[in-house]
Design a protein around this motif. Structure first.
Motif: not given
Length: 336
Positions: A57-81
């Protein structure tokens, strides 16, 4: 490739016993790799990884955290292989309008739909490109055993239904490293689904463990009353099938493929014929959908999931702590 059945069995197996010595080699190799020096980013780096292989469930967790951080006004970028893609060791910012799963991998396309996403086998190079493009926080999808980029917050993701399998290391079991070693590095753990195996007891008593459940989205709920033919090529396809069954959807049949499976024309034709024979609607996961040809995708209902957190206050507290890592205050971010 599907994982062998003995990886998930709690009973001793001949295969696991015979392969045990190779597991010891895996442990030494992983420990050696983790001793390599890595690059320290000037922004917080969060890694959602697991101790073993397979869909936790790693990708599901990343998507959840990214959305919540973006809601706080943070510029989130994701990294993947970019697993399963041919982008190789290049550093590539994913463009969902131009790139496909064959180039960047399926997870990368999902992540890029939520936040800027960079594909690179060299995590440090990907991080440097993201920071140059304005990233204020980095979210890694997988890579818990990758030392190239120093992780400020390694999050140990655990599938509650599968736990740590038979507890053995590759190839005797699903683990890349011992559970205790991975947990010792983790800043917190996230258990997705009920702890059906009891493996939560193997975690250190002082480790913060958050619990969440997978919840099907509205597209799945709208399928009630229809016969379904479900197919999936993810780490644990049965997890998707069980999720549909739990909300009372009628499954006329299921087809399981290996993780990141590239669907062949004859396989898609077979799915189409089976659906017609059963008078059923084809349904699959978002991760599978991005690997389907556009024309076939129109014939399929895509049913995604989100996380329902047991303790939202604890989740939000952890997110705020992660954002404030390295002395950066939330108030410093541009909330406009």
């Amino acid at each position: 490739m599907r994982s062998p059945a003995f990886w998930s069995s709690r009973r001793p197996s001949l295969a696991g016993t015979l392969l045990g010595p190779l597991g010891a080699i895996t442990e030494r190799m992983t420990a050696h790799r983790l001793r390599r020096p890595g690059w320290t980013a000037p922004v917080p780096v969060i890694c959602c990884g697991n101790a073993g292989v397979g869909g936790a469930g790693k990708t599901t967790l990343v998507l959840d955290l990214a959305a919540r951080m973006q809601a706080r006004g943070v510029a989130v970028h994701c990294l993947t292989r970019g697993y399963g893609g041919r982008a190789g060791r290049t550093v590539l910012r994913v463009d969902v309008g131009r790139h496909d799963a064959a180039l960047v991998g399926d997870e990368a396309l999902l992540l890029a739909g939520q936040a800027p996403c960079w594909v690179s086998a060299d995590r440090a190079a990907g991080a440097q490109a993201a920071i140059a493009a304005g990233a204020q926080i980095l979210l890694m999808d997988d890579g818990l055993q990758n030392p190239g980029l120093i992780q400020d917050w390694p999050l140990l993701v655990i599938d509650g239904a599968a736990g740590f399998g038979n507890g053995r290391l590759l190839p005797a079991g699903p683990l890349r490293e011992p559970v205790g070693t991975a947990a010792a590095r983790a800043g917190a753990a996230v258990m997705i689904g009920a702890d059906e195996t009891g493996d939560g007891a193997r975690l250190p008593s002082g480790l913060m463990v958050l619990h969440a459940e997978l919840v099907m989205d509205e597209a799945a709920l709208a399928l009630r009353g229809r016969k379904l033919l479900a197919f999936a090529g993810i780490g644990r396809p049965e997890k998707f099938f069980h999720a549909l069954d739990r909300i009372g959807l009628g499954l006329a049949g299921t087809h399981a493929f290996s993780d990141h499976h590239r669907f062949r024309a004859r396989e898609l034709d077979a799915l189409r014929r089976d659906a017609a024979r059963l008078d059923a609607t084809l349904v699959t996961t978002p991760k599978d959908a991005v690997r389907l040809p556009t024309a076939f995708r129109r014939e399929v209902v895509v049913a995604g999931v989100s996380l329902l957190w047991q303790d939202p206050a604890a989740r939000d507290g952890l997110i705020d702590r992660m954002i404030r890592t390295k002395g950066v205050d939330v108030d410093d971010f541009d909330l406009g």
